[in-house]
Scaffold this motif. Structure first.
Motif, PDB file in Angstrom:
ATOM      1  N   SER A  91       0.837  -1.210   0.000  1.00 12.36           N
ATOM      2  CA  SER A  91       0.000   0.000   0.000  1.00 12.36           C
ATOM      3  C   SER A  91       0.865   1.251   0.000  1.00 12.36           C
ATOM      4  CB  SER A  91      -0.914  -0.008   1.228  1.00 12.36           C
ATOM      5  OG  SER A  91      -1.612   1.205   1.342  1.00 12.36           O
ATOM      6  N   TYR A  92       1.922   1.242   0.801  1.00 14.27           N
ATOM      7  CA  TYR A  92       2.838   2.383   0.861  1.00 14.27           C
ATOM      8  C   TYR A  92       3.605   2.533  -0.455  1.00 14.27           C
ATOM      9  CZ  TYR A  92       6.750   5.321   2.311  1.00 14.27           C
ATOM     10  OH  TYR A  92       7.690   6.323   2.401  1.00 14.27           O
ATOM     11  N   LEU A  93       4.025   1.416  -1.028  1.00 13.76           N
ATOM     12  CA  LEU A  93       4.764   1.462  -2.292  1.00 13.76           C
ATOM     13  C   LEU A  93       3.905   2.036  -3.413  1.00 13.76           C
ATOM     14  CD1 LEU A  93       6.594  -2.008  -2.161  1.00 13.76           C
ATOM     15  CD2 LEU A  93       7.546   0.248  -1.625  1.00 13.76           C
ATOM     16  N   VAL A  94       2.621   1.680  -3.420  1.00  9.92           N
ATOM     17  CA  VAL A  94       1.707   2.234  -4.420  1.00  9.92           C
ATOM     18  C   VAL A  94       1.533   3.733  -4.188  1.00  9.92           C
ATOM     19  CG1 VAL A  94      -0.685   2.231  -5.235  1.00  9.92           C
ATOM     20  CG2 VAL A  94       0.480   0.063  -4.795  1.00  9.92           C
ATOM     21  N   PHE A 110      -7.045  -7.207 -11.595  1.00 15.76           N
ATOM     22  CA  PHE A 110      -7.377  -8.589 -11.242  1.00 15.76           C
ATOM     23  C   PHE A 110      -8.211  -8.650  -9.967  1.00 15.76           C
ATOM     24  CE2 PHE A 110      -6.235 -12.509  -8.902  1.00 15.76           C
ATOM     25  CZ  PHE A 110      -6.765 -13.448  -9.790  1.00 15.76           C
ATOM     26  N   MET A 111      -7.801  -7.892  -8.948  1.00 16.71           N
ATOM     27  CA  MET A 111      -8.514  -7.912  -7.667  1.00 16.71           C
ATOM     28  C   MET A 111      -9.904  -7.302  -7.800  1.00 16.71           C
ATOM     29  SD  MET A 111      -6.625  -9.428  -5.424  1.00 16.71           S
ATOM     30  CE  MET A 111      -7.489  -8.971  -3.918  1.00 16.71           C
ATOM     31  N   VAL A 216     -12.028   2.758   9.589  1.00 20.59           N
ATOM     32  CA  VAL A 216     -12.130   1.353   9.200  1.00 20.59           C
ATOM     33  C   VAL A 216     -10.738   0.772   8.961  1.00 20.59           C
ATOM     34  CG1 VAL A 216     -13.059  -0.255   7.487  1.00 20.59           C
ATOM     35  CG2 VAL A 216     -14.404   1.729   8.181  1.00 20.59           C
ATOM     36  N   MET A 217      -9.916   1.523   8.226  1.00 23.91           N
ATOM     37  CA  MET A 217      -8.580   1.049   7.873  1.00 23.91           C
ATOM     38  C   MET A 217      -7.705   0.865   9.107  1.00 23.91           C
ATOM     39  SD  MET A 217      -8.997   0.905   4.623  1.00 23.91           S
ATOM     40  CE  MET A 217      -7.332   0.491   4.201  1.00 23.91           C
ATOM     41  N   LEU A 218      -7.682   1.881   9.976  1.00 30.82           N
ATOM     42  CA  LEU A 218      -6.809   1.795  11.146  1.00 30.82           C
ATOM     43  C   LEU A 218      -7.328   0.777  12.153  1.00 30.82           C
ATOM     44  CD1 LEU A 218      -4.244   2.880  12.381  1.00 30.82           C
ATOM     45  CD2 LEU A 218      -5.593   4.576  13.596  1.00 30.82           C
ATOM     46  N   GLY A 219      -8.644   0.668  12.292  1.00 29.63           N
ATOM     47  CA  GLY A 219      -9.202  -0.351  13.172  1.00 29.63           C
ATOM     48  C   GLY A 219      -8.753  -1.737  12.763  1.00 29.63           C
ATOM     49  N   SER A 220      -8.734  -1.977  11.466  1.00 27.71           N
ATOM     50  CA  SER A 220      -8.272  -3.264  10.944  1.00 27.71           C
ATOM     51  C   SER A 220      -6.789  -3.479  11.250  1.00 27.71           C
ATOM     52  CB  SER A 220      -8.514  -3.332   9.435  1.00 27.71           C
ATOM     53  OG  SER A 220      -8.218  -4.601   8.921  1.00 27.71           O
ATOM     54  N   LEU A 221      -5.990  -2.431  11.086  1.00 28.92           N
ATOM     55  CA  LEU A 221      -4.553  -2.528  11.369  1.00 28.92           C
ATOM     56  C   LEU A 221      -4.312  -2.850  12.844  1.00 28.92           C
ATOM     57  CD1 LEU A 221      -1.563  -2.190  10.692  1.00 28.92           C
ATOM     58  CD2 LEU A 221      -1.835   0.282  10.963  1.00 28.92           C
ATOM     59  N   PHE A 337      -1.191  -9.662  -0.583  1.00 35.79           N
ATOM     60  CA  PHE A 337      -0.480  -8.671  -1.396  1.00 35.79           C
ATOM     61  C   PHE A 337      -1.461  -7.928  -2.299  1.00 35.79           C
ATOM     62  CE2 PHE A 337       1.645  -7.513  -5.387  1.00 35.79           C
ATOM     63  CZ  PHE A 337       2.643  -6.681  -4.903  1.00 35.79           C
ATOM     64  N   GLY A 338      -2.392  -8.660  -2.906  1.00 32.63           N
ATOM     65  CA  GLY A 338      -3.388  -8.027  -3.755  1.00 32.63           C
ATOM     66  C   GLY A 338      -4.258  -7.048  -2.990  1.00 32.63           C
ATOM     67  N   VAL A 339      -4.613  -7.400  -1.775  1.00 32.77           N
ATOM     68  CA  VAL A 339      -5.392  -6.509  -0.914  1.00 32.77           C
ATOM     69  C   VAL A 339      -4.604  -5.234  -0.625  1.00 32.77           C
ATOM     70  CG1 VAL A 339      -6.285  -6.223   1.434  1.00 32.77           C
ATOM     71  CG2 VAL A 339      -6.822  -8.286   0.127  1.00 32.77           C
ATOM     72  N   GLY A 340      -3.317  -5.388  -0.359  1.00 31.29           N
ATOM     73  CA  GLY A 340      -2.473  -4.231  -0.067  1.00 31.29           C
ATOM     74  C   GLY A 340      -2.359  -3.279  -1.247  1.00 31.29           C
ATOM     75  N   VAL A 341      -2.240  -3.832  -2.434  1.00 32.39           N
ATOM     76  CA  VAL A 341      -2.084  -3.005  -3.630  1.00 32.39           C
ATOM     77  C   VAL A 341      -3.402  -2.346  -4.033  1.00 32.39           C
ATOM     78  CG1 VAL A 341      -1.613  -3.081  -6.117  1.00 32.39           C
ATOM     79  CG2 VAL A 341      -0.113  -4.301  -4.521  1.00 32.39           C
ATOM     80  N   ALA A 342      -4.494  -3.112  -4.029  1.00 28.34           N
ATOM     81  CA  ALA A 342      -5.742  -2.649  -4.639  1.00 28.34           C
ATOM     82  C   ALA A 342      -6.793  -2.146  -3.666  1.00 28.34           C
ATOM     83  CB  ALA A 342      -6.346  -3.789  -5.468  1.00 28.34           C
ATOM     84  N   MET A 343      -6.722  -2.549  -2.388  1.00 29.26           N
ATOM     85  CA  MET A 343      -7.831  -2.274  -1.481  1.00 29.26           C
ATOM     86  C   MET A 343      -7.424  -1.596  -0.179  1.00 29.26           C
ATOM     87  SD  MET A 343      -9.889  -5.867  -1.895  1.00 29.26           S
ATOM     88  CE  MET A 343     -10.405  -6.464  -3.503  1.00 29.26           C
TER      89      MET A 343
END
Length: 441
Positions: A91-94, A110-111, A216-221, A337-343
């Motif tokens: 996610s950071y790299l994107v 793809f995702m 939502v994002m940080l709660g998941s983290l 990895f796909g989740v990190g890149v796309a979502m």
């Protein structure tokens, strides 16, 4: 000089042989290097195919490499480090544009276009439930709902209390921080929540969604990190964990005799279990058009009922065990990895870090859910570590969050119960929040 050079040459040869004997994840080093060279050639010449093979090749290359990095980072490796690295580093790299644009596009397409996450969840649910002890399933299903309902009360109460102490209003704390965390993800949680809010208050849906998505994002983290901590608690205090089982006292495995016959997966039986998963998911898609119940929930209910009634043959159960192993070992790293890149938009995560009261409220809310699940599980005759990991998925990023949380806790076989926490907990939260918004807005 020649006599001394022989040992040197032998030493170099041994080093090369040891290096080539290594694995990157499950991939042997020679094959991994061939994949790496192929990826570089296709990327440099701009010929990377934008299809399933291209995406799976890219995700295989990066996911297993990032897993290895995460496993070797001190301290972080005991807190679900490989999951954190595989999911959030991409996610950071994107965000920084450090991944080749073709790589990002192929994986994102793809995702977004192939519903790969749904395939994973379907395979994992059928594989894990069919291989589960029937008595354990019956006991655990009823008890985990009780734990979930307790957490549905404790999380909001603690979250609003902490938010109020930090200068946030109870209204802001609950509707814009706590409820989004517990709403069941983005597509089935934050999105309908924002639509419901927008129909009641004078604020645009897009503005509301932009406010609640970071929570939502940080709660998941936070839930991912705490799942890693729970896993370590289980390692240090074995009496608190069933190592993937929720109910105490059920140590028998009704598939033990089957699995002891052979260590080799029966391909035909595994394929039958996979076809069963796909068929039931498609049935769920049809059922959703009639009764508006999400396809994964229909799949979950059908498989659980069939298992409880003893309708799943031994051959399908044995195939389910192999299917579960294939899904966890071969598919989950790629999917993360796909989740990190796309979502996983990095910008949303960064937004929360600049608001300290919100950051603390999110952390305490998720922690309260985990602690409530941990201690209530003991009173209900359940293993605290495993129960807390499964129920903490209600504060994750929906299905993607559940995947990351269970992977960090090394409890992927709890996916059926995680789906109960995500779907049932999310439905309760969204419905209750919109109802309360109408009263207090």
């Amino acid at each position: 000089m020649q006599m001394n050079s022989v040992p040197d040459e032998d030493q170099k040869k041994n080093i090369i042989q040891r290096f080539m004997g290594l694995n990157i994840g499950i991939v042997p080093m020679p094959l991994y290097l061939l994949l790496l060279v192929t990826y570089v050639l296709l990327t440099v010449t701009k010929q990377m195919p934008n299809d399933m093979i291209g995406a799976i090749g890219i995700m295989t290359l990066f996911s297993f490499m990032l897993e290895e990095i995460g496993k070797h980072i001190p301290i972080l490796n005991s807190l679900g480090g490989k999951v954190l690295v595989v999911t959030f580093l991409p996610s950071y790299l994107v965000y920084m544009n450090w991944l080749p644009s073709s790589t990002t596009k192929v994986v994102t397409d793809f995702m977004n276009n192939n519903n790969f996450l749904a395939v994973f969840i379907a395979l994992l649910i059928v594989g894990s439930i069919s291989a589960m002890n029937r008595k354990t399933l019956i006991k655990a299903s009823t008890r985990i709902i009780v734990v979930l309902l307790i957490c549905e009360v404790v999380g909001p109460v603690i979250g609003m209390g902490v938010g109020s102490l930090l200068g946030l209003s109870a209204y802001k704390s609950y509707f814009f921080i706590v409820a989004p965390i517990m709403a069941g993800g983005v597509g089935e949680g934050a999105l309908p929540l924002s639509l419901g809010y927008a129909a009641i208050i004078s604020m645009g849906q897009q503005n509301i969604f932009a406010q609640i998505l970071p929570c939502v994002m940080l709660g998941s983290l936070v839930a991912v990190v705490e799942a890693g901590i729970l896993r370590q608690i289980g390692v240090k205090k074995p009496h608190l964990t069933g190592n993937g089982r929720l109910v105490e006292g059920d140590n028998d495995d009704e598939l033990g005799s089957l699995s002891s016959k052979s260590d080799t997966a029966n391909i035909s039986k595994m394929l039958v279990s996979g076809i069963l998963a796909i068929t039931l998911y498609l049935l769920g898609v049809w059922a959703n058009s009639v009764i508006h119940l999400p396809a994964p929930i229909v799949l979950l209910i059908v498989v659980m009922v069939a298992k409880m009634l003893g309708w799943i043959p031994d051959s399908v159960q044995e195939g389910g065990k192999s299917l579960y192993s294939l899904t966890v070992k071969g598919i989950s790293p790629l999917l993360l990895f796909g989740v990190g890149v796309a979502m996983t938009p990095w910008k949303s995560l960064v937004t929360v870090f600049t608001n300290i009261p919100m950051l603390i409220t999110i952390f305490i809310t998720v922690t309260a859910i985990v602690v409530a699940a941990f201690f209530s599980a003991k009173f209900l005759g359940m293993y605290p570590v495993d129960t807390a990991i499964a129920v903490s998925c209600c504060s994750g990023q929906g299905g993607t969050g559940a995947l990351a949380i269970l992977a960090a806790g090394d409890r992927m076989n709890l996916m059926p119960f995680a789906q109960v926490a995500v779907r049932l907990g999310g439905a309760i939260t969204v419905t209750l929040s919109i109802f309360l918004m109408r009263i207090f807005a």
